[in-house]
Design a protein around this motif. Sequence first.
Motif, PDB file in Angstrom:
ATOM      1  N   ARG A   1       0.822  -1.159  -0.202  1.00 60.27           N
ATOM      2  CA  ARG A   1      -0.106  -0.104  -0.132  1.00 60.27           C
ATOM      3  C   ARG A   1       1.005   1.304   0.138  1.00 60.27           C
ATOM      4  NH1 ARG A   1      -5.028   0.577   3.931  1.00 60.27           N
ATOM      5  NH2 ARG A   1      -5.819  -1.020   2.502  1.00 60.27           N
TER       6      ARG A   1
ATOM      7  N   SER B   1       0.876   4.278  -2.892  1.00 60.39           N
ATOM      8  CA  SER B   1       0.663   5.627  -2.704  1.00 60.39           C
ATOM      9  C   SER B   1       1.925   6.349  -3.188  1.00 60.39           C
ATOM     10  CB  SER B   1       0.782   5.929  -1.411  1.00 60.39           C
ATOM     11  OG  SER B   1       0.729   7.219  -0.683  1.00 60.39           O
TER      12      SER B   1
ATOM     13  N   SER C   1      -4.745   7.674  -7.533  1.00 60.05           N
ATOM     14  CA  SER C   1      -4.144   7.836  -6.360  1.00 60.05           C
ATOM     15  C   SER C   1      -4.769   8.853  -5.356  1.00 60.05           C
ATOM     16  CB  SER C   1      -2.747   8.766  -6.695  1.00 60.05           C
ATOM     17  OG  SER C   1      -3.220  10.042  -7.417  1.00 60.05           O
TER      18      SER C   1
END
Length: 218
Positions: free
Chosen positions: A72, A76, A108
């Motif tokens: 994750r 990002s 995003s």
Amino acid sequence: MLHLASLTYAYGPARPVLDIAAFDVPAGRHALLLGPSGSGKSTLLHLLAGILAPQGGRLEVAGTSLPGLTPRQRDSWRGRAVGLLPQQLALVASLNALDNVLLPAYASGRRPDPGRAAGLLEQLGLGARLDAYPHQLSGGQRQRVAIARAVAMRPQLILADEPTASLDDVACAAVIEVLASQAAQAGASLLVASHDARLLAAMPDAAVLRLPALAVPA
């Protein structure tokens, strides 16, 4: 900007892919990743983009050390720092040119900027095709939409995978010029992965990393 040291990656004990002692690219500079098919170029691009996780060594991109980041966190980070131009352009067939360029912002979770997206397409000669869908565009036009998408979020690193494959000399030079100019406008470093030796002449100031042929696909 980009620092590799003792970087290794393998798909299993019998399938080593990468073993890079050291490679550095300063901020705002260009680099070439050269090697035949199966040498691990795409694997290295996926490592640099945070799609794959490094298995050993140092990998720092845009001030971030990628080993140790969770999936994750890598996702990002990629949305903020990296613009990717894949060999298969992966435009979304159900979205028009403008919305394809806006897609990284939506993905995003950042605020989309339609004005910037439209401006990029205008710079790339597609100002009159904002509402056109991928099937309505030529191959060269689709590639320019993908270039606009790659730089839309003002990335610090632009990665291009075989952008000149199957192009003649004139088209090859034009694509590299577009990529270099868009990288300069974004203040980004540009790394082009290719087996096309013409890029040595097209990017004479680029740092060069050559990957040897491997016996296994990468």
